[in-house]
Design a protein around this motif. Structure first.
Motif, PDB file in Angstrom:
ATOM      1  N   GLU A  97       7.694  25.408  33.359  1.00  0.00           N
ATOM      2  CA  GLU A  97       7.606  25.894  34.740  1.00  0.00           C
ATOM      3  C   GLU A  97       6.296  25.454  35.380  1.00  0.00           C
ATOM      4  O   GLU A  97       6.257  25.094  36.563  1.00  0.00           O
ATOM      5  N   LEU A  98       5.216  25.482  34.610  1.00  0.00           N
ATOM      6  CA  LEU A  98       3.929  25.026  35.132  1.00  0.00           C
ATOM      7  C   LEU A  98       3.992  23.539  35.472  1.00  0.00           C
ATOM      8  O   LEU A  98       3.496  23.108  36.521  1.00  0.00           O
ATOM      9  N   ARG A  99       4.628  22.744  34.592  1.00  0.00           N
ATOM     10  CA  ARG A  99       4.745  21.307  34.853  1.00  0.00           C
ATOM     11  C   ARG A  99       5.538  21.053  36.128  1.00  0.00           C
ATOM     12  O   ARG A  99       5.181  20.190  36.939  1.00  0.00           O
ATOM     13  N   ASP A 100       6.607  21.843  36.340  1.00  0.00           N
ATOM     14  CA  ASP A 100       7.399  21.691  37.565  1.00  0.00           C
ATOM     15  C   ASP A 100       6.559  22.032  38.795  1.00  0.00           C
ATOM     16  O   ASP A 100       6.658  21.357  39.830  1.00  0.00           O
ATOM     17  N   ALA A 101       5.729  23.088  38.702  1.00  0.00           N
ATOM     18  CA  ALA A 101       4.879  23.477  39.835  1.00  0.00           C
ATOM     19  C   ALA A 101       3.843  22.392  40.122  1.00  0.00           C
ATOM     20  O   ALA A 101       3.543  22.100  41.282  1.00  0.00           O
ATOM     21  N   VAL A 102       3.314  21.781  39.075  1.00  0.00           N
ATOM     22  CA  VAL A 102       2.332  20.704  39.245  1.00  0.00           C
ATOM     23  C   VAL A 102       2.975  19.506  39.932  1.00  0.00           C
ATOM     24  O   VAL A 102       2.420  18.924  40.876  1.00  0.00           O
ATOM     25  N   GLN A 103       4.169  19.136  39.475  1.00  0.00           N
ATOM     26  CA  GLN A 103       4.857  17.985  40.063  1.00  0.00           C
ATOM     27  C   GLN A 103       5.258  18.258  41.506  1.00  0.00           C
ATOM     28  O   GLN A 103       5.152  17.380  42.367  1.00  0.00           O
ATOM     29  N   ALA A 104       5.713  19.480  41.785  1.00  0.00           N
ATOM     30  CA  ALA A 104       6.159  19.822  43.136  1.00  0.00           C
ATOM     31  C   ALA A 104       5.001  19.825  44.128  1.00  0.00           C
ATOM     32  O   ALA A 104       5.162  19.448  45.294  1.00  0.00           O
ATOM     33  N   SER A 105       3.834  20.252  43.687  1.00  0.00           N
ATOM     34  CA  SER A 105       2.679  20.352  44.592  1.00  0.00           C
ATOM     35  C   SER A 105       1.866  19.070  44.655  1.00  0.00           C
ATOM     36  O   SER A 105       1.042  18.898  45.552  1.00  0.00           O
ATOM     37  N   GLY A 106       2.080  18.153  43.691  1.00  0.00           N
ATOM     38  CA  GLY A 106       1.300  16.927  43.660  1.00  0.00           C
ATOM     39  C   GLY A 106      -0.107  17.128  43.117  1.00  0.00           C
ATOM     40  O   GLY A 106      -1.009  16.330  43.410  1.00  0.00           O
ATOM     41  N   ALA A 107      -0.317  18.158  42.324  1.00  0.00           N
ATOM     42  CA  ALA A 107      -1.641  18.450  41.776  1.00  0.00           C
ATOM     43  C   ALA A 107      -1.997  17.438  40.696  1.00  0.00           C
ATOM     44  O   ALA A 107      -1.121  16.845  40.051  1.00  0.00           O
ATOM     45  N   ASP A 108      -3.311  17.222  40.513  1.00  0.00           N
ATOM     46  CA  ASP A 108      -3.764  16.340  39.442  1.00  0.00           C
ATOM     47  C   ASP A 108      -4.595  17.073  38.399  1.00  0.00           C
ATOM     48  O   ASP A 108      -5.077  16.465  37.451  1.00  0.00           O
ATOM     49  N   THR A 109      -4.759  18.392  38.571  1.00  0.00           N
ATOM     50  CA  THR A 109      -5.561  19.173  37.628  1.00  0.00           C
ATOM     51  C   THR A 109      -5.006  20.589  37.541  1.00  0.00           C
ATOM     52  O   THR A 109      -4.559  21.144  38.551  1.00  0.00           O
ATOM     53  N   VAL A 110      -5.039  21.150  36.354  1.00  0.00           N
ATOM     54  CA  VAL A 110      -4.706  22.559  36.133  1.00  0.00           C
ATOM     55  C   VAL A 110      -5.972  23.269  35.663  1.00  0.00           C
ATOM     56  O   VAL A 110      -6.667  22.772  34.768  1.00  0.00           O
ATOM     57  N   ILE A 111      -6.293  24.399  36.292  1.00  0.00           N
ATOM     58  CA  ILE A 111      -7.460  25.186  35.892  1.00  0.00           C
ATOM     59  C   ILE A 111      -6.974  26.534  35.371  1.00  0.00           C
ATOM     60  O   ILE A 111      -6.270  27.261  36.077  1.00  0.00           O
ATOM     61  N   CYS A 112      -7.347  26.860  34.135  1.00  0.00           N
ATOM     62  CA  CYS A 112      -6.920  28.096  33.498  1.00  0.00           C
ATOM     63  C   CYS A 112      -8.018  29.148  33.593  1.00  0.00           C
ATOM     64  O   CYS A 112      -9.195  28.844  33.385  1.00  0.00           O
ATOM     65  N   ASP A 113      -7.632  30.377  33.873  1.00  0.00           N
ATOM     66  CA  ASP A 113      -8.586  31.475  34.052  1.00  0.00           C
ATOM     67  C   ASP A 113      -8.931  32.097  32.703  1.00  0.00           C
ATOM     68  O   ASP A 113      -8.631  33.256  32.432  1.00  0.00           O
ATOM     69  N   GLY A 114      -9.559  31.324  31.852  1.00  0.00           N
ATOM     70  CA  GLY A 114      -9.960  31.800  30.531  1.00  0.00           C
ATOM     71  C   GLY A 114     -10.536  30.621  29.764  1.00  0.00           C
ATOM     72  O   GLY A 114     -10.498  29.476  30.242  1.00  0.00           O
ATOM     73  N   GLU A 115     -11.071  30.886  28.592  1.00  0.00           N
ATOM     74  CA  GLU A 115     -11.600  29.803  27.771  1.00  0.00           C
ATOM     75  C   GLU A 115     -10.521  29.358  26.798  1.00  0.00           C
ATOM     76  O   GLU A 115     -10.024  30.148  25.991  1.00  0.00           O
ATOM     77  N   LEU A 116     -10.150  28.088  26.863  1.00  0.00           N
ATOM     78  CA  LEU A 116      -9.071  27.552  26.040  1.00  0.00           C
ATOM     79  C   LEU A 116      -9.618  27.006  24.724  1.00  0.00           C
ATOM     80  O   LEU A 116     -10.687  26.394  24.692  1.00  0.00           O
ATOM     81  N   ALA A 117      -8.869  27.234  23.668  1.00  0.00           N
ATOM     82  CA  ALA A 117      -9.180  26.596  22.389  1.00  0.00           C
ATOM     83  C   ALA A 117      -8.838  25.111  22.494  1.00  0.00           C
ATOM     84  O   ALA A 117      -8.013  24.710  23.320  1.00  0.00           O
ATOM     85  N   PRO A 118      -9.453  24.275  21.651  1.00  0.00           N
ATOM     86  CA  PRO A 118      -9.147  22.840  21.720  1.00  0.00           C
ATOM     87  C   PRO A 118      -7.656  22.537  21.609  1.00  0.00           C
ATOM     88  O   PRO A 118      -7.146  21.661  22.307  1.00  0.00           O
ATOM     89  N   GLY A 119      -6.948  23.262  20.735  1.00  0.00           N
ATOM     90  CA  GLY A 119      -5.520  23.032  20.582  1.00  0.00           C
ATOM     91  C   GLY A 119      -4.733  23.397  21.838  1.00  0.00           C
ATOM     92  O   GLY A 119      -3.795  22.686  22.229  1.00  0.00           O
ATOM     93  N   GLN A 120      -5.098  24.505  22.482  1.00  0.00           N
ATOM     94  CA  GLN A 120      -4.427  24.897  23.719  1.00  0.00           C
ATOM     95  C   GLN A 120      -4.636  23.848  24.800  1.00  0.00           C
ATOM     96  O   GLN A 120      -3.708  23.486  25.532  1.00  0.00           O
TER      97      GLN A 120
ATOM     98  N   LYS B  98       0.968  16.538  31.595  1.00  0.00           N
ATOM     99  CA  LYS B  98       0.618  15.159  31.960  1.00  0.00           C
ATOM    100  C   LYS B  98      -0.466  15.080  33.035  1.00  0.00           C
ATOM    101  O   LYS B  98      -0.579  14.065  33.735  1.00  0.00           O
ATOM    102  N   VAL B  99      -1.261  16.133  33.189  1.00  0.00           N
ATOM    103  CA  VAL B  99      -2.416  16.104  34.090  1.00  0.00           C
ATOM    104  C   VAL B  99      -3.615  16.687  33.354  1.00  0.00           C
ATOM    105  O   VAL B  99      -3.481  17.281  32.277  1.00  0.00           O
ATOM    106  N   LYS B 100      -4.783  16.506  33.943  1.00  0.00           N
ATOM    107  CA  LYS B 100      -6.001  17.045  33.342  1.00  0.00           C
ATOM    108  C   LYS B 100      -5.970  18.568  33.374  1.00  0.00           C
ATOM    109  O   LYS B 100      -5.566  19.165  34.360  1.00  0.00           O
ATOM    110  N   VAL B 101      -6.414  19.193  32.290  1.00  0.00           N
ATOM    111  CA  VAL B 101      -6.485  20.656  32.193  1.00  0.00           C
ATOM    112  C   VAL B 101      -7.935  21.042  31.877  1.00  0.00           C
ATOM    113  O   VAL B 101      -8.535  20.484  30.953  1.00  0.00           O
TER     114      VAL B 101
END
Length: 483
Positions: free
Chosen positions: A127-150, A159-162
């Protein structure tokens, strides 16, 4: 709630076969009960309205020149109320815009804890990928600290920068650092963050060294060698060691200045608080310092110290410090420790709070968490509720009820500044020793020190000198009593 809309599409209570998961991802939020989260709640990404960046005042040409990153915000709500979750995402929006991004969309999911593999759950990534493609975004920003695997899994799937909240704050610090110390501190924090998130790619993972590549060792010098990952990590560690040495040298200069102030018994007052709460504006209002004031997060990274005095002539210093934020990255606290210690070593802290913010009490709690981390929780504190000219009186009243030792001011209009200065004068440490001496007229230097660092209770001019009764620091008392 800072311009945030509520979650969309309220729905009636459904039972039986009608209680099916919504496919549009727009479900009403309800508070979790004792039985855990509703299945529908856990399966839905909720779009948060009102978080798109408005660019109405900018031309298309200017927009192309700026080349703003187009981002989608993603948050996981694990505890607290709806308002808490939306305030956190609103703050992430402000951080993203400060870093130079255009926010296109904002999504939030209710979970008991972030998914260990993909942060929002494997099914929700689609669903996030669909929202990124629909909006034409090139970056996703997460409201938390992600582990390297995440981080890796999200990038591979979307398929965009996170980037996560920590990387975003580090980027803002890198943009705003001006002094040599500030730049070194930010670079050190970024390297500490990156060393845990290095990635290797294909054939670059392993490199053997032989012949000239091995420094001329040739036969007998060949071996499995270092992997590319190990080489990068070693270089980062060497760079971090160099930065720590530079910061240690810069800290020596700061310590020398602090030692001079202590020797002269000059009290120090630190202005600390949440980012963009108006600390620099307050310093300018109190001292006329002329410090940069900007309506942006983390506009001040390099501390500024100004000398001022009380109405009865006692001299003290006022220091503007870097602002804090919820979940301030640990790397920044460590890298900026020498700067933050200004707060821990001060005699008084002016804890500035944005009275116009939707959640000032949450800001106070976040700042005090950092105080505890740097050992400043026992320093005397005056809570300064700033922006009284735009704050909701009811919110200000609630903060005053919780914080009895507080003053309401407006650094913009000057409201409450006199009351704040009186509170500072009352809370400044008082000289310890009482002296009753006659200072010869030839020792005007000692009399000047009494005026600067002591409290004069009485002063009379006699034939052989100036008779004073005053409270002064112990070192000065010894000099006066030896006359």
């Amino acid at each position: 709630m800072g311009g945030l809309g509520t979650f969309n599409a309220p729905h009636a209570h459904r039972t039986g076969r009608d209680r099916r998961p919504r496919r549009d991802g727009l479900a009403l939020v309800s508070e979790p009960g004792t039985d855990g989260l509703e299945l529908e709640e856990r399966q839905s990404l909720r779009r948060v309205s009102g978080l798109r960046t408005e660019l109405e005042d900018i031309t298309e040409v200017e927009y192309r020149q700026l080349r703003l990153e187009r981002v989608v915000l993603v948050g996981v709500w694990t505890e607290g109320t709806v308002e808490d979750a939306e305030n956190s995402l609103t703050e992430l929006k402000l951080l993203a815009e400060t870093a130079g991004s255009e926010v296109l969309d904002a999504l939030m999911q209710r979970r008991q804890k972030p998914d260990p593999a993909t942060y929002i759950g494997r099914g929700k990534v689609d669903e996030l990928r669909d929202a990124v493609q629909a909006s034409g975004a090139d970056t996703v920003i997460c409201d938390g600290e992600l582990a390297p695997g995440q981080l890796r899994n999200l990038e591979d799937r979307t398929k965009v920068k996170v980037v996560d909240r920590t990387a975003l704050i580090l980027d803002i610090f890198a943009q705003h650092a001006k002094s040599a110390e500030g730049k070194a501190q930010v670079e050190l924090a970024q390297l500490q963050y990156q060393t845990q998130r290095l990635r290797g790619w294909g054939g670059q993972l392993s490199r053997q060294a032989g012949g000239r590549a091995a420094g001329g060792e040739g036969i007998g010098g060949r071996g499995p060698g270092e992997t590319k990952l190990e080489t990068d990590r070693r270089r980062i560690q060497a760079k971090m060691a160099k930065l720590r040495r530079e910061l240690a040298m810069l800290r020596t200069t700061r310590d020398t200045k602090k030692a001079n102030r202590r020797r002269n018994a000059i009290p120090s007052v630190s202005i600390a608080g949440y980012t963009n709460a108006g600390k620099s504006s307050l310093l300018n209002r109190l001292t006329g310092a002329g410090v940069l004031v900007e309506d942006a997060l983390f506009a001040t990274l390099d501390p500024t110290t100004r000398r001022t005095q009380t109405s009865d002539g006692r001299v003290y210093t006022l220091s503007d410090t870097v602002g804090f934020v919820r979940h301030l990255p640990h790397q920044l606290v460590e890298a900026f420790r020498s700067t933050l210690e200004e707060v821990a070593e001060s005699d008084l802290v002016l804890h500035v709070v944005d009275g116009s913010h939707p959640d000032p009490e949450g800001q106070i709690a976040a700042v005090r968490e950092v105080f505890a981390e740097i050992g400043a929780q026992k320093v005397p504190e005056i809570v300064v509720i700033n922006k009284a000219d735009t704050a909701d009186p009811l919110v200000v009243k609630q903060v005053l009820a919780r914080e009895p030792h507080a003053v309401v001011v407006s650094a913009h209009t000057g409201e409450g500044i006199d009351e704040l200065l009186s509170a500072v004068e009352a809370d400044l440490p008082r000289p310890a020793t009482v002296v009753d001496v006659v200072v010869p007229y030839a020792r005007g230097d000692l009399l000047s020190q009494v005026h600067e660092s002591g409290e004069i209770e009485s002063l009379d001019h006699a034939a052989d000198g100036t008779h004073i009764v005053a409270r002064v620091p112990e070192d000065l008392a010894h000099q006066l009593q030896s006359l």
